[in-house]
Design an enzyme around this catalytic site. Structure first.
Site, short mmCIF file in Angstrom:
data_model
loop_
_atom_site.label_atom_id
_atom_site.label_comp_id
_atom_site.label_asym_id
_atom_site.label_seq_id
_atom_site.Cartn_x
_atom_site.Cartn_y
_atom_site.Cartn_z
N SER A 1 -7.29 1.67 -2.63
CA SER A 1 -6.08 0.89 -2.83
C SER A 1 -6.47 -0.47 -3.40
CB SER A 1 -5.35 0.70 -1.50
OG SER A 1 -4.36 -0.30 -1.61
N GLU B 1 -16.15 -11.27 3.05
CA GLU B 1 -14.96 -10.99 2.24
C GLU B 1 -14.31 -12.28 1.76
OE1 GLU B 1 -10.87 -8.38 2.70
OE2 GLU B 1 -11.56 -9.60 4.39
N CYS C 1 -8.51 -2.07 3.78
CA CYS C 1 -8.39 -3.15 4.76
C CYS C 1 -9.72 -3.59 5.35
CB CYS C 1 -7.47 -2.71 5.90
SG CYS C 1 -5.77 -2.43 5.41
N GLU D 1 0.82 -1.20 0.00
CA GLU D 1 0.00 0.00 0.00
C GLU D 1 0.86 1.26 0.00
OE1 GLU D 1 -4.18 0.17 1.97
OE2 GLU D 1 -2.76 1.00 3.44
N GLU E 1 -13.12 -12.69 -5.86
CA GLU E 1 -11.83 -12.05 -6.12
C GLU E 1 -10.75 -12.51 -5.15
OE1 GLU E 1 -15.16 -8.92 -6.72
OE2 GLU E 1 -14.61 -10.45 -5.22
N CYS F 1 -11.19 -1.83 14.25
CA CYS F 1 -11.38 -3.26 14.47
C CYS F 1 -11.55 -3.63 15.94
CB CYS F 1 -10.20 -4.04 13.89
SG CYS F 1 -9.92 -3.74 12.14
N LYS G 1 -15.57 -9.97 7.48
CA LYS G 1 -14.50 -10.80 6.90
C LYS G 1 -15.04 -12.13 6.40
CE LYS G 1 -10.90 -8.11 8.04
NZ LYS G 1 -10.07 -7.42 7.04
N GLU H 1 2.18 1.75 -3.42
CA GLU H 1 1.10 2.24 -4.28
C GLU H 1 0.87 3.73 -4.06
OE1 GLU H 1 -3.59 1.11 -5.31
OE2 GLU H 1 -2.56 0.18 -3.60
#
Length: 578
Positions: free
Chosen positions: A320, A362, A300, A280, A367, A503, A359, A283
């Site tokens: 990102s 996710e 994230c 990151e 992907e 989190c 998550k 980037e």
């Protein structure tokens, strides 16, 4: 601060004039029962559990919304008050599915606790009950309206705090229920799976999709090499499930418990966080130097990503392209680690222990994997606690153990990912040193820490003023992005976390009652555990992690390489809002 004098149960006390009767009673060390009230989430006075007598008022008043005033006289414990509260509770129980022994919230249920405190020993009102189908199609959240008490705390969390608004009260009278538009399952709405509705629910009407059976099955399969990785926020809260104080770091005991459960390897997701910063940070530098799309926004938080896909698709190119740390680590475990250990990746089973129920969604995204899924199963902090209890492990008596090598090494920068502002600070530690080509004098970026909803800072790096912003909670994210769209704000780099506080207060963390929320800021206390661990570590910058250096030398070549993009980066998709 302006103060007023009030009289509570015959005792005069002085309290701030902006207090409610509930807050004044709390200051006087008097508990008033609540159900619909939750500090900073919901304050409606609708459940009527907190009623009190006010001198001069004809009727009982809801303490959570009634403001104090000079000379106000309050009675919290008269026969009339006690009878009203008990009758209200008995009416709630009459339409409640009373399967307490098998309920996920058994012994951590505010309705159950109130029943004991108010002396409800039998069911006073028996009659018709509503019967609702359970919505279990979401990969993250299960809704069971048979246990709902219509407190609407979940509605406030979803609509007011997160500004997602996929659930609300529908119908009227006895038929009232909490539902989605057109009674669709959550999986068919713009729900972002953040789980803040679960954290707000006082009973068992909302819970995470339980994946512990999948983990037990993998552990019992002798053909599987089962790896577990744990997110940084888990260590800041897991101890609460075993009676420890809020904010107690339990890293060593957590590792010992995971090894006792039988995992073949116990790794730290912080290693993946260090890789995330390398990718990151690279980037960001490339975008700044080469005129790339700015502001760049962190990726994230899967709840935030889905929120962006539904609500702000025009910002998808600003995200990102990095996968989240546990997904990056999962990809590396099934490639680099598999190669180093001589294990067929088809036989590697990766379990992520996360503070976040988003998550789970996710990990199911197409992907997130190439030949193999990056992560096979996600369980929450609460699910891990249940597994430890099921195994009969005496958590508080465990001796500390270390994460396994070679993937157990991580830095202080990775540890603070779990707190709002942590990803930003970790990235700045690396980006600043790479751009300036020299060590920083001070690596603690205090300006991006704290629990303010939106934080802004300008950091001078290598002669450039880099403007950054941090937002936590999707309501704050919405405000920030709307300001950018309106031309009111301009940044280079933005960190967004879906959950208020980041989190550490994710939807999969231990659930604490509204009473505890009145006195303790969970966001701040749990974050302290992470900053304490960061400060104690010898390596506090991601690019100085020796394992990360080896990883790039032997496998990934360099941050942002073709192989890195193939394994560690992804893309996002515009989704319908309805």
């Amino acid at each position: 601060m302006d103060m007023v004098n009030v009289i509570i149960n015959g005792r005069e006390i002085s309290v701030p004039k902006n207090y409610t009767v509930l807050e004044a009673a709390r200051a006087a060390k008097i508990d008033i029962p609540t159900l619909c009230y939750m500090k900073n989430v919901s304050k409606t006075g609708s459940c009527r559990m907190c009623v009190v007598e006010i001198k001069g008022a004809r009727n009982l008043q809801a303490a959570c919304v009634y403001p104090v005033s000079e000379g106000l006289e309050i009675l919290t414990n008269t026969q009339k008050v006690r009878n009203a509260r008990k009758s209200t509770l008995e009416l709630l129980l009459s339409n409640h599915e009373r399967k307490c022994l098998t309920c996920i919230r058994n012994k951590n249920c505010e309705l159950q606790t109130l029943s004991e405190e108010l002396g409800v020993t039998d069911i006073a009102y028996e009659g018709a009950r509503n019967e609702h189908a359970i919505d279990d199609l979401s990969p993250s959240i299960i809704r069971d309206n048979n246990k709902c008490i219509l407190c609407r705390r979940c509605v406030s969390a979803c609509k007011e705090i997160q500004t997602v608004g996929v659930i609300d009260a529908t119908e009227r009278g006895f038929n009232t229920k909490i539902a989605t538009a057109f009674n669709k399952p959550l999986a068919e709405t713009a729900c972002v799976n953040c789980g803040q509705c679960i954290a707000a629910c006082p009973v068992g009407a909302l819970r995470e999709k339980d994946n512990t059976d999948d983990v037990w099955a993998a552990l019992a399969d002798e053909t599987k090499h089962v790896i577990v990785q744990t997110a940084p926020a888990v260590r800041a809260a897991l101890g609460e499930e075993f009676g420890m104080a809020i904010g107690t770091p339990v890293t060593g005991k957590m590792v010992a418990a995971l090894k006792a459960l039988g995992f073949d390897k116990v790794f730290d997701t912080n290693t993946g966080a260090d890789v995330t910063i390398m990718e990151e940070g690279t980037e960001l530098i490339e975008r700044i130097k080469n005129g790339g799309k700015l502001p760049m926004i962190t990726s994230c938080s899967p709840g935030w990503i889905k929120f962006c896909e539904h609500n702000f698709p025009e910002f998808l190119d600003n995200l990102s392209t990095c996968k989240s740390p546990h997904e990056m680590f999962g990809a590396l475990l099934k490639t680099y680690y598999a190669e180093q250990a001589g294990i067929d990746p088809a036989n590697i089973y990766v379990v992520s222990v996360m503070p976040c129920v988003a998550k789970k969604f996710e990990a199911s995204r197409p992907e997130m994997g190439n030949e193999y899924r990056d992560v096979d199963t996600v369980i929450s902090t609460r699910e891990l606690a249940r597994m430890i209890k099921q195994a009969g492990i005496r958590f508080d008596e465990l001796e500390d153990e270390q994460f396994d090598d070679p993937c157990g090494e991580s830095t202080g920068a990775a540890v603070i990912f779990g707190a709002t502002g942590g990803v930003m600070e970790a990235a700045l530690r690396t980006v600043a040193e790479v751009l300036e080509n020299k060590p920083l004098d001070n690596i603690e970026f205090i300006e991006v820490r704290g629990t303010e909803g939106i934080k802004e800072a300008t950091v001078n790096v290598a002669g450039m003023d880099i403007k950054v912003a941090v937002a936590h909670g999707l309501g704050n994210a919405r405000k920030l992005l709307e300001d950018i769209k309106a031309g009111k704000a301009d940044y280079h780099f933005i960190e967004i976390m879906a959950c208020p506080g980041g989190c550490v207060t994710g939807g999969g963390q231990p659930i604490r009652s509204a009473k505890i929320h009145m006195d303790i800021d969970l966001k701040a206390e749990r974050a302290k555990a992470l900053y304490t661990e960061d400060k104690a570590l010898s390596v506090r910058k991601s690019h100085e992690n020796p394992y990360i250096k080896k990883l790039y030398d032997e496998f990934l070549e360099k941050p942002g390489s073709h192989k890195s993009h193939e394994l560690l980066h992804t893309h996002y998709t515009k989704r319908d809002l309805f």
